[in-house]
Design a protein around this motif. Structure first.
Motif: not given
Length: 231
Positions: A93-105, A107-114
């Motif tokens: 969506w609009r060139g984003r590869n991850y949800p808004p605020g993903f960079d602030k998550w 590691k555990e939350k990022k892996e769970k989302w993926k």
């Protein structure tokens, strides 16, 4: 006191208490019936309220359009192409590869989302393929239907729409025999309105009501835009 003397008292007690018991039963039945009637009325009123369409406002002879569009989206809208309907959104969506605020998550939350996204994509793909095969579509058509559904999940997830809400809309749409392309349109409308601040729960509920009313998938998308435009 022997039984003969007790018996008249018992009969008198029953005669006095029976009307009261019958009255309480009648009151309970009335209250229960009234409660059911009120629940039915409230449910009907809620559905009618949700189902009421906002009138399309016009200004200077121009039809309503979602606020906050980019220049390209504004040009597309003028051609009858709402945001989220373009086939060129495969990268997110609009060139984003991850949800808004993903960079602030963390590691555990990022892996769970993926992981959750991967599982959601697999589930949606299975639904789409099973539905297409049940209609005896050829392989090319099956692939097209599946691609539209996967694009819907991908873009919705990257826009930050909760995955369970995305799957709920897709499952309902497939059950109502909505085409993959129209599922993509519906999810595009959901993504756009959610990105503008609409509550995903409200959008999903509204979408479900429209699908239950057998509203055409293309029309569902437009109704979502009109109802949930940014205030």
């Amino acid at each position: 006191m022997n039984r003969r003397k007790i018996l008249p008292y018992l009969v008198l007690t029953l005669v006095l208490l029976l009307p009261l018991a019958l009255l309480d039963t009648a009151k309970f039945s009335y209250a229960r019936g009234k409660g059911k009637a009120e629940d039915t009325q409230n449910s009907k009123a809620k559905k009618e309220n949700i189902g009421k369409e906002k009138k399309v406002s016009e200004k200077k002879g121009e039809k309503w359009k979602p606020p906050g569009l980019s220049k390209k989206e504004d040009e597309d809208w003028a051609k009858g192409i709402p945001p989220g309907w373009s086939r060129g959104r495969k990268v997110g969506w609009r060139g984003r590869n991850y949800p808004p605020g993903f960079d602030k998550w963390d590691k555990e939350k990022k892996e769970k989302w993926k992981k959750d996204k991967s599982e959601a994509m697999k589930q949606a793909e299975d639904w789409a393929r099973e539905s297409a095969e049940s209609k005896n579509m050829d392989e090319e058509k099956i692939e097209a239907e599946t691609e539209s559904v996967l694009t819907s999940v991908d873009n919705s997830a990257k826009a930050g729409v909760p995955l369970e809400k995305v799957l709920e809309v897709i499952r309902k749409s497939i059950e109502k025999d909505v085409s993959g392309r129209n599922i993509e349109r519906i999810c595009g409308a959901m993504v756009h309105t959610a990105s503008e601040g609409a509550d995903p729960d409200a959008v999903v509920e509204f979408t479900g009501i429209l699908l239950d009313e057998e509203v055409d998938g293309r029309e569902v998308a437009f109704k979502i835009y009109i109802r949930f435009e940014r205030r």
